[in-house]
Design a protein around this motif. Structure first.
Motif, PDB file in Angstrom:
ATOM      1  N   ILE A  43       1.976  -0.782   1.416  1.00 23.90           N
ATOM      2  CA  ILE A  43       1.938   0.685   1.299  1.00 23.90           C
ATOM      3  C   ILE A  43       0.864   1.248   2.223  1.00 23.90           C
ATOM      4  N   LEU A  44      -0.308   0.606   2.246  1.00 25.17           N
ATOM      5  CA  LEU A  44      -1.393   1.074   3.113  1.00 25.17           C
ATOM      6  C   LEU A  44      -1.033   0.942   4.595  1.00 25.17           C
ATOM      7  N   LEU A  45      -0.234  -0.037   4.924  1.00 27.25           N
ATOM      8  CA  LEU A  45       0.145  -0.269   6.322  1.00 27.25           C
ATOM      9  C   LEU A  45       1.278   0.636   6.802  1.00 27.25           C
ATOM     10  N   GLU A  46       2.026   1.210   5.891  1.00 28.02           N
ATOM     11  CA  GLU A  46       3.245   1.917   6.260  1.00 28.02           C
ATOM     12  C   GLU A  46       3.051   3.099   7.208  1.00 28.02           C
ATOM     13  N   ASP A  47       2.012   3.883   7.022  1.00 32.96           N
ATOM     14  CA  ASP A  47       1.865   5.099   7.830  1.00 32.96           C
ATOM     15  C   ASP A  47       0.552   5.217   8.586  1.00 32.96           C
ATOM     16  N   HIS A  48      -0.332   4.253   8.447  1.00 32.12           N
ATOM     17  CA  HIS A  48      -1.674   4.363   9.031  1.00 32.12           C
ATOM     18  C   HIS A  48      -2.360   5.640   8.562  1.00 32.12           C
ATOM     19  N   LYS A  49      -2.171   5.956   7.285  1.00 37.24           N
ATOM     20  CA  LYS A  49      -2.849   7.103   6.677  1.00 37.24           C
ATOM     21  C   LYS A  49      -3.646   6.593   5.491  1.00 37.24           C
ATOM     22  N   ALA A  50      -4.728   7.289   5.225  1.00 41.76           N
ATOM     23  CA  ALA A  50      -5.521   6.942   4.056  1.00 41.76           C
ATOM     24  C   ALA A  50      -4.812   7.466   2.815  1.00 41.76           C
ATOM     25  N   LEU A  51      -4.759   6.633   1.792  1.00 40.95           N
ATOM     26  CA  LEU A  51      -4.104   7.010   0.551  1.00 40.95           C
ATOM     27  C   LEU A  51      -5.068   6.841  -0.608  1.00 40.95           C
ATOM     28  N   GLY A  52      -5.030   7.794  -1.524  1.00 41.19           N
ATOM     29  CA  GLY A  52      -5.819   7.689  -2.730  1.00 41.19           C
ATOM     30  C   GLY A  52      -5.174   6.727  -3.708  1.00 41.19           C
ATOM     31  N   ALA A  53      -5.953   6.252  -4.653  1.00 43.60           N
ATOM     32  CA  ALA A  53      -5.444   5.289  -5.626  1.00 43.60           C
ATOM     33  C   ALA A  53      -4.270   5.862  -6.406  1.00 43.60           C
ATOM     34  N   TYR A  54      -4.319   7.142  -6.732  1.00 36.43           N
ATOM     35  CA  TYR A  54      -3.225   7.724  -7.511  1.00 36.43           C
ATOM     36  C   TYR A  54      -1.968   7.930  -6.666  1.00 36.43           C
ATOM     37  N   GLN A  55      -2.122   8.141  -5.382  1.00 38.50           N
ATOM     38  CA  GLN A  55      -0.942   8.193  -4.510  1.00 38.50           C
ATOM     39  C   GLN A  55      -0.268   6.816  -4.476  1.00 38.50           C
ATOM     40  N   ILE A  56      -1.075   5.785  -4.384  1.00 37.05           N
ATOM     41  CA  ILE A  56      -0.549   4.419  -4.384  1.00 37.05           C
ATOM     42  C   ILE A  56       0.097   4.118  -5.727  1.00 37.05           C
ATOM     43  N   LEU A  57      -0.567   4.523  -6.801  1.00 37.91           N
ATOM     44  CA  LEU A  57      -0.028   4.297  -8.136  1.00 37.91           C
ATOM     45  C   LEU A  57       1.324   4.993  -8.310  1.00 37.91           C
ATOM     46  N   ASP A  58       1.449   6.209  -7.800  1.00 38.69           N
ATOM     47  CA  ASP A  58       2.729   6.925  -7.877  1.00 38.69           C
ATOM     48  C   ASP A  58       3.835   6.161  -7.160  1.00 38.69           C
ATOM     49  N   ARG A  59       3.500   5.599  -5.995  1.00 34.15           N
ATOM     50  CA  ARG A  59       4.491   4.811  -5.256  1.00 34.15           C
ATOM     51  C   ARG A  59       4.883   3.562  -6.044  1.00 34.15           C
ATOM     52  N   LEU A  60       3.883   2.880  -6.602  1.00 36.64           N
ATOM     53  CA  LEU A  60       4.168   1.682  -7.390  1.00 36.64           C
ATOM     54  C   LEU A  60       5.030   2.020  -8.596  1.00 36.64           C
ATOM     55  N   LYS A  61       4.679   3.102  -9.269  1.00 35.61           N
ATOM     56  CA  LYS A  61       5.431   3.519 -10.449  1.00 35.61           C
ATOM     57  C   LYS A  61       6.877   3.838 -10.075  1.00 35.61           C
ATOM     58  N   PRO A  69      -3.377   3.136 -14.164  1.00 33.54           N
ATOM     59  CA  PRO A  69      -4.340   3.137 -13.052  1.00 33.54           C
ATOM     60  C   PRO A  69      -4.972   1.779 -12.732  1.00 33.54           C
ATOM     61  N   PRO A  70      -5.284   0.934 -13.722  1.00 35.44           N
ATOM     62  CA  PRO A  70      -5.890  -0.354 -13.349  1.00 35.44           C
ATOM     63  C   PRO A  70      -5.027  -1.181 -12.393  1.00 35.44           C
ATOM     64  N   LEU A  71      -3.718  -1.005 -12.450  1.00 33.97           N
ATOM     65  CA  LEU A  71      -2.820  -1.732 -11.555  1.00 33.97           C
ATOM     66  C   LEU A  71      -3.193  -1.479 -10.096  1.00 33.97           C
ATOM     67  N   ALA A  72      -3.333  -0.218  -9.728  1.00 31.59           N
ATOM     68  CA  ALA A  72      -3.680   0.136  -8.350  1.00 31.59           C
ATOM     69  C   ALA A  72      -5.139  -0.210  -8.048  1.00 31.59           C
ATOM     70  N   TYR A  73      -6.041   0.140  -8.956  1.00 36.64           N
ATOM     71  CA  TYR A  73      -7.459  -0.085  -8.701  1.00 36.64           C
ATOM     72  C   TYR A  73      -7.797  -1.569  -8.558  1.00 36.64           C
ATOM     73  N   ARG A  74      -7.184  -2.418  -9.346  1.00 43.56           N
ATOM     74  CA  ARG A  74      -7.455  -3.867  -9.233  1.00 43.56           C
ATOM     75  C   ARG A  74      -6.948  -4.410  -7.901  1.00 43.56           C
ATOM     76  N   ALA A  75      -5.757  -3.972  -7.512  1.00 45.21           N
ATOM     77  CA  ALA A  75      -5.216  -4.438  -6.226  1.00 45.21           C
ATOM     78  C   ALA A  75      -6.086  -3.939  -5.081  1.00 45.21           C
ATOM     79  N   LEU A  76      -6.495  -2.672  -5.123  1.00 43.90           N
ATOM     80  CA  LEU A  76      -7.352  -2.119  -4.074  1.00 43.90           C
ATOM     81  C   LEU A  76      -8.703  -2.827  -4.035  1.00 43.90           C
ATOM     82  N   ASP A  77      -9.273  -3.089  -5.194  1.00 35.17           N
ATOM     83  CA  ASP A  77     -10.557  -3.788  -5.248  1.00 35.17           C
ATOM     84  C   ASP A  77     -10.441  -5.161  -4.600  1.00 35.17           C
ATOM     85  N   PHE A  78      -9.372  -5.878  -4.897  1.00 37.16           N
ATOM     86  CA  PHE A  78      -9.135  -7.188  -4.284  1.00 37.16           C
ATOM     87  C   PHE A  78      -9.027  -7.052  -2.765  1.00 37.16           C
TER      88      PHE A  78
END
Length: 161
Positions: A43-61, A69-78
């Motif tokens: 997801i982070l690689l798709e557009d070369h744009k910065a994404l917030g955790a909740y934007q990523i979470l919305d995509r995952l959902k 939220p821990p789903l996105a935050y744990r992956a981002l932390d890793f």
């Protein structure tokens, strides 16, 4: 140094290469590159744009991964901990690292029009900051360099007002 986020390139190859590097580095280090961690990197690689955790979470959902939220935050932390992503402080958002596996001090150029982000490498130990640190007996371990401006595509389209 080429700044990938603003240059024309084969994006499919770019994404495949970055994911392959992450897979290889995780295998070398015996780290678990779980499907959700992989998807967040993609997801982070798709557009070369910065994404917030909740934007990523919305995509995952939206893709059926769940919406906690821990789903996105744990992956981002890793991804950040292991050098596959960076946090862009100004935007409180994340971008994929375009130099994974390399020891570097990233610098970000953020387009204020379209929010695209390009990563390049800075050299904080050189120049005025490095000289000031040496004079103070300070060793720089981390810097945050973020420049706000207008990307080449927005300039070309006349969107720089």
């Amino acid at each position: 140094m080429k700044v990938v986020g603003f240059s024309k390139h084969d994006h499919a190859v770019c994404m495949a290469e970055q994911v392959a590097v992450a897979e290889d580095r995780c295998a070398e280090r015996r780290l678990q590159f779980t499907p959700v961690r992989r998807r967040v990197l993609e997801i982070l690689l798709e557009d070369h744009k910065a994404l917030g955790a909740y934007q990523i979470l919305d995509r995952l959902k939206g893709e059926g991964w769940g919406g906690q939220p821990p789903l996105a935050y744990r992956a981002l932390d890793f991804l950040v901990t292991h050098g596959f992503a960076h946090k862009v402080e100004r935007l409180n958002a994340y971008v994929a690292c375009l130099h994974p596996g390399e020891t570097h001090f990233p610098a970000f150029m953020i387009c204020r029009v379209c929010d695209s982000v390009a990563e390049t490498v800075s050299a904080p130990s050189k120049g005025l900051l490095g000289a000031a640190a040496r004079a103070a007996g300070f060793r720089i371990e981390q810097t945050v360099v973020e420049a706000l401006g207008v990307c080449p595509a927005c300039i070309e389209q006349g969107l720089e007002q």
